[in-house]
Design a protein around this motif. Structure first.
Motif, PDB file in Angstrom:
ATOM      1  N   TRP A 150      14.511  18.700 -43.775  1.00 42.83           N
ATOM      2  CA  TRP A 150      15.598  18.944 -44.728  1.00 42.83           C
ATOM      3  C   TRP A 150      15.713  20.396 -45.148  1.00 42.83           C
ATOM      4  O   TRP A 150      16.566  20.734 -45.947  1.00 42.83           O
ATOM      5  CB  TRP A 150      15.395  18.071 -45.965  1.00 42.83           C
ATOM      6  CG  TRP A 150      13.972  17.945 -46.399  1.00 42.83           C
ATOM      7  CD1 TRP A 150      13.137  16.886 -46.137  1.00 42.83           C
ATOM      8  CD2 TRP A 150      13.181  18.885 -47.150  1.00 42.83           C
ATOM      9  NE1 TRP A 150      11.887  17.113 -46.673  1.00 42.83           N
ATOM     10  CE2 TRP A 150      11.890  18.339 -47.308  1.00 42.83           C
ATOM     11  CE3 TRP A 150      13.442  20.131 -47.714  1.00 42.83           C
ATOM     12  CZ2 TRP A 150      10.863  18.979 -47.982  1.00 42.83           C
ATOM     13  CZ3 TRP A 150      12.428  20.790 -48.390  1.00 42.83           C
ATOM     14  CH2 TRP A 150      11.156  20.213 -48.517  1.00 42.83           C
ATOM     15  N   PRO A 157      18.783  13.410 -38.569  1.00 43.54           N
ATOM     16  CA  PRO A 157      18.585  14.386 -39.650  1.00 43.54           C
ATOM     17  C   PRO A 157      17.677  13.788 -40.723  1.00 43.54           C
ATOM     18  O   PRO A 157      17.406  12.592 -40.711  1.00 43.54           O
ATOM     19  CB  PRO A 157      19.996  14.601 -40.194  1.00 43.54           C
ATOM     20  CG  PRO A 157      20.800  13.426 -39.756  1.00 43.54           C
ATOM     21  CD  PRO A 157      20.109  12.777 -38.596  1.00 43.54           C
ATOM     22  N   ILE A 195       3.104  10.856 -34.751  1.00 44.56           N
ATOM     23  CA  ILE A 195       3.971  10.775 -33.569  1.00 44.56           C
ATOM     24  C   ILE A 195       3.138  11.043 -32.306  1.00 44.56           C
ATOM     25  O   ILE A 195       3.282  10.361 -31.293  1.00 44.56           O
ATOM     26  CB  ILE A 195       5.146  11.771 -33.686  1.00 44.56           C
ATOM     27  CG1 ILE A 195       6.074  11.345 -34.823  1.00 44.56           C
ATOM     28  CG2 ILE A 195       5.916  11.878 -32.367  1.00 44.56           C
ATOM     29  CD1 ILE A 195       7.232  12.281 -35.100  1.00 44.56           C
ATOM     30  N   LYS A 202       5.543  17.068 -55.624  1.00 38.22           N
ATOM     31  CA  LYS A 202       4.458  17.619 -54.805  1.00 38.22           C
ATOM     32  C   LYS A 202       4.140  19.060 -55.248  1.00 38.22           C
ATOM     33  O   LYS A 202       2.979  19.439 -55.379  1.00 38.22           O
ATOM     34  CB  LYS A 202       4.877  17.585 -53.325  1.00 38.22           C
ATOM     35  CG  LYS A 202       3.771  18.063 -52.437  1.00 38.22           C
ATOM     36  CD  LYS A 202       4.139  18.136 -50.993  1.00 38.22           C
ATOM     37  CE  LYS A 202       3.095  19.010 -50.309  1.00 38.22           C
ATOM     38  NZ  LYS A 202       3.435  19.350 -48.951  1.00 38.22           N
ATOM     39  N   GLU A 233      -0.106  23.441 -47.666  1.00 37.20           N
ATOM     40  CA  GLU A 233       1.289  23.873 -47.649  1.00 37.20           C
ATOM     41  C   GLU A 233       1.980  23.326 -48.899  1.00 37.20           C
ATOM     42  O   GLU A 233       2.022  22.117 -49.103  1.00 37.20           O
ATOM     43  CB  GLU A 233       1.985  23.328 -46.393  1.00 37.20           C
ATOM     44  CG  GLU A 233       3.382  23.844 -46.234  1.00 37.20           C
ATOM     45  CD  GLU A 233       4.060  23.353 -44.956  1.00 37.20           C
ATOM     46  OE1 GLU A 233       3.978  22.157 -44.648  1.00 37.20           O
ATOM     47  OE2 GLU A 233       4.676  24.187 -44.276  1.00 37.20           O
TER      48      GLU A 233
HETATM   49  P1  NDP Z   1       8.432  14.635 -42.921  1.00 35.12           P
HETATM   50  O1  NDP Z   1       7.541  15.135 -41.869  1.00 35.12           O
HETATM   51  O2  NDP Z   1       8.224  13.270 -43.447  1.00 35.12           O
HETATM   52  O3  NDP Z   1       9.955  14.711 -42.437  1.00 35.12           O
HETATM   53  C1  NDP Z   1      10.434  15.314 -41.275  1.00 35.12           C
HETATM   54  C2  NDP Z   1      11.348  14.364 -40.508  1.00 35.12           C
HETATM   55  O4  NDP Z   1      10.600  13.294 -39.952  1.00 35.12           O
HETATM   56  C3  NDP Z   1      12.403  13.710 -41.370  1.00 35.12           C
HETATM   57  O5  NDP Z   1      13.581  13.530 -40.629  1.00 35.12           O
HETATM   58  C4  NDP Z   1      11.739  12.382 -41.684  1.00 35.12           C
HETATM   59  O6  NDP Z   1      12.644  11.421 -42.085  1.00 35.12           O
HETATM   60  C5  NDP Z   1      11.113  12.049 -40.375  1.00 35.12           C
HETATM   61  N1  NDP Z   1      10.027  11.067 -40.443  1.00 35.12           N
HETATM   62  C6  NDP Z   1       9.305  10.659 -41.526  1.00 35.12           C
HETATM   63  N2  NDP Z   1       8.376   9.753 -41.167  1.00 35.12           N
HETATM   64  C7  NDP Z   1       8.497   9.586 -39.839  1.00 35.12           C
HETATM   65  C8  NDP Z   1       7.804   8.787 -38.862  1.00 35.12           C
HETATM   66  N3  NDP Z   1       6.784   7.999 -39.213  1.00 35.12           N
HETATM   67  N4  NDP Z   1       8.182   8.867 -37.565  1.00 35.12           N
HETATM   68  C9  NDP Z   1       9.182   9.695 -37.202  1.00 35.12           C
HETATM   69  N5  NDP Z   1       9.880  10.459 -38.066  1.00 35.12           N
HETATM   70  C10 NDP Z   1       9.534  10.413 -39.371  1.00 35.12           C
HETATM   71  O7  NDP Z   1       8.434  15.644 -44.111  1.00 35.12           O
HETATM   72  P2  NDP Z   1       8.783  15.329 -45.641  1.00 35.12           P
HETATM   73  O8  NDP Z   1      10.216  15.434 -45.807  1.00 35.12           O
HETATM   74  O9  NDP Z   1       8.145  14.052 -46.105  1.00 35.12           O
HETATM   75  O10 NDP Z   1       8.044  16.522 -46.359  1.00 35.12           O
HETATM   76  C11 NDP Z   1       6.650  16.416 -46.642  1.00 35.12           C
HETATM   77  C12 NDP Z   1       5.974  17.733 -46.478  1.00 35.12           C
HETATM   78  O11 NDP Z   1       6.074  18.146 -45.132  1.00 35.12           O
HETATM   79  C13 NDP Z   1       6.608  18.864 -47.252  1.00 35.12           C
HETATM   80  O12 NDP Z   1       6.143  18.906 -48.536  1.00 35.12           O
HETATM   81  C14 NDP Z   1       6.209  20.051 -46.439  1.00 35.12           C
HETATM   82  O13 NDP Z   1       4.936  20.468 -46.818  1.00 35.12           O
HETATM   83  C15 NDP Z   1       6.170  19.531 -45.027  1.00 35.12           C
HETATM   84  N6  NDP Z   1       7.381  19.849 -44.260  1.00 35.12           N
HETATM   85  C16 NDP Z   1       7.289  20.806 -43.311  1.00 35.12           C
HETATM   86  C17 NDP Z   1       8.399  21.151 -42.586  1.00 35.12           C
HETATM   87  C18 NDP Z   1       8.334  22.203 -41.553  1.00 35.12           C
HETATM   88  O14 NDP Z   1       9.370  22.686 -41.119  1.00 35.12           O
HETATM   89  N7  NDP Z   1       7.175  22.580 -41.114  1.00 35.12           N
HETATM   90  C19 NDP Z   1       9.705  20.551 -42.834  1.00 35.12           C
HETATM   91  C20 NDP Z   1       9.684  19.503 -43.809  1.00 35.12           C
HETATM   92  C21 NDP Z   1       8.555  19.204 -44.500  1.00 35.12           C
HETATM   93  P3  NDP Z   1      13.019  11.299 -43.641  1.00 35.12           P
HETATM   94  O15 NDP Z   1      13.306  12.633 -44.149  1.00 35.12           O
HETATM   95  O16 NDP Z   1      14.216  10.497 -43.602  1.00 35.12           O
HETATM   96  O17 NDP Z   1      11.864  10.648 -44.277  1.00 35.12           O
END
Ligand code: NDP
Length: 489
Positions: free
Chosen positions: A171, A196, A254, A352, A399
């Protein structure tokens, strides 16, 4: 006295230089009440829905489809059909034309996309307008250029598309991550099903209209919305490759799921980057880079410079300048053109950040937040600096993904390397010094996929991006970014 002199002596003396509100108009964006799933060039009704909101006001924006197993399977089947019956076979020059068209349409509609991105995600309009949109269009332009040159990109290796790519994005940069994923996949002749993030689906859904406008053949791009369950379904589905950007925790899950299936995988995960300040750096310029490194996009950036390593001899001076600069950051309405720091993306993310900040205080770090008035509604967190941080503290290890900087010190370059590499991650780093030889010395020793020197958070579609260790594997951007979407003979 002349009239002019009399008038000016009576003019009120300004007591401060406040910024007047400069809100960007919202009416360029038309948001539907309810969205379906974009499959095979059409909108498919879903059985379940959830509400997406604006994180800066908690205002509901639209009803979004929650794709279940059947719907994901339908999208993957449509992508398969498109891959096998046309897209991979059309001439690469034709493929390039579609990508050029998408790039141009994104440019033409960039204001609409920027407003929607800030509305749904909370990032300042200045950033979505000046960073996310131009870079998203640039990615499509760049990969359009490669589409008919794959034989030259990989000479004597006979590149072929992998097939159907399942792509899962976070996001923090909703449209830009979509561009990072879709542009190289399509240029290489693949079709895609993209999911997304749950909180920021709207620009991906608007992108479906760009796909329609560009007359892309049905099934080449499919968008399925939903929460993590939809992502997990996509991972399990009949795709040939998964490209994931998000948390390390989900990335690992994954990887476990895909082990032994033969499906390809690239992971772009978290980071805990060190921005390293030597005593010979141009300090004022470096402070701007540090501020950009951690407060850009509220710190929701995987490569954010969330640890500042300062050489001890300039510590006091650097921290004083940093705090002074923080006082000038304007926190507030993401749609105001003067805003520097917008809203936190979700309630969950705010919790968080709060938890980790509380842990930092409890462990003994010293907190500084500039005086700023946060809006009452929505999710907000003031720009924060922690000093007196030990390497073992959670705020120096985990992070935070928020506008929170941890400051540590070092004496020698060797110590800086030791501390910078002391993290499970390895995505990015920054070095600030006037000596070119020191930059090269540091860059050779830092375990990070991207190293910026005397700048930070610079992106270019021609430059590969990706990490080491728990920051993932595979590269996005540049010629390297094509490779995960190709098979070679
Ligand atoms: P996630 O890893 O949960 O989200 C990333 C994507 O994966 C989203 O589209 C999410 O869907 C999807 N997703 C969630 N669970 C699964 C699954 N089991 N199998 C496949 N896809 C899945 O990140 P969060 O949004 O929960 O954020 C948590 C923490 O992750 C943040 O606080 C940050 O520290 C880190 N983060 C790091 C990012 C980076 O670019 N490195 C980006 C985002 C977060 P949905 O959003 O619908 O749950």
């Amino acid at each position: 006295m002349t009239d002019v002199a009399k008038r000016s002596s009576r003019a009120p003396v300004p007591s401060g230089w406040e910024y007047a509100p400069a809100p960007e108009a919202r009416d360029i964006v038309r948001i539907e009440e309810r969205y379906g799933l974009y499959v095979d060039g059409q909108w498919l009704e879903a059985k379940e829905h959830y509400t997406t909101i604006s994180p800066s006001s908690e205002e509901p924006l639209a009803e979004i489809a929650q794709a279940g197993p059947e719907e994901v399977a339908t999208a993957v089947a449509a992508a398969r059909e498109a891959a096998e019956n046309g897209w991979a076979e059309i001439s690469p020059t034709e493929r390039a034309k579609y990508l050029f068209r998408i790039a141009r349409i994104l440019q033409e509609r960039s204001r609409e996309f920027a407003v929607l991105e800030s509305l749904n995600g909370g990032k300042p309009i200045r950033e979505s307008r000046d960073v996310d949109l131009p870079l998203a269009a640039a990615h499509f332009f760049y990969y359009a250029g490669w589409a008919d040159k794959l034989e030259y990109a990989f000479p004597n290796r006979r590149p072929r598309p992998v097939g159907v790519a399942g792509q899962i994005i976070p996001w923090n940069f909703p449209l830009l991550m979509l561009a990072w994923k879709i542009a190289p996949a399509l240029a290489a002749g693949n079709t895609v099903v993209l999911k997304p993030a749950e909180t920021t689906p709207l620009t991906a859904l608007l992108f479906c209209d760009v796909v329609r406008q560009a007359e892309l053949p049905p099934g080449v791009v499919n968008i399925v919305t939903g929460d993590g369950r939809t992502g997990a379904e996509l991972v399990r589905s009949e795709v040939d490759k998964i490209a994931f950007t998000g948390s390390t925790e989900v990335g690992k899950a994954i990887q476990r799921e895909l082990a032994g299936t033969g499906k390809r995988l690239t992971l772009e995960l978290g980071g805990k980057a060190a921005n390293i300040l030597f005593d010979d750096c141009a300090l004022d310029q470096a402070i701007e880079g540090i501020v950009n490194g951690i407060y850009f996009n509220q710190g929701h950036v995987c490569c954010a410079g969330s640890r500042l390593l300062v050489q001890e001899s300039i510590y006091e001076q650097a921290v004083a300048k940093l705090k002074r600069r923080l006082k000038t950051l304007r926190v507030g309405d993401p749609l105001d053109k003067n805003t520097d720091v917008g809203a936190i993306n979700s309630k969950q993310q705010l919790e968080k950040i709060r938890e980790l900040v509380e842990a930092g205080e409890a462990e003994g770090a010293e907190i500084y937040q500039p005086p700023c008035r946060l809006p009452e509604k929505g999710y907000w967190f003031a720009p924060t600096v922690f000093t007196n941080v030990a390497q073992s503290y959670r705020i120096a290890q985990e992070e935070i993904f928020g506008p929170v900087l941890s400051v540590l010190t070092f004496r020698t370059p060797e110590e800086a390397i030791e501390k910078a590499n002391n993290t499970p991650y390895g995505l990015s780093a920054g070095v600030w010094t006037e000596k070119g030889s020191r930059i090269l010395w540091m860059a050779q020793r830092l375990r990070a996929g991207v190293i910026w020197a005397n700048t930070y958070n610079r992106f270019d579609p021609s430059s590969p991006f990706g990490g080491y260790k728990e920051s993932g594997f595979g590269r996005e951007g540049g010629r390297h970014g094509l490779e995960p979407y190709l098979e070679f003979e």
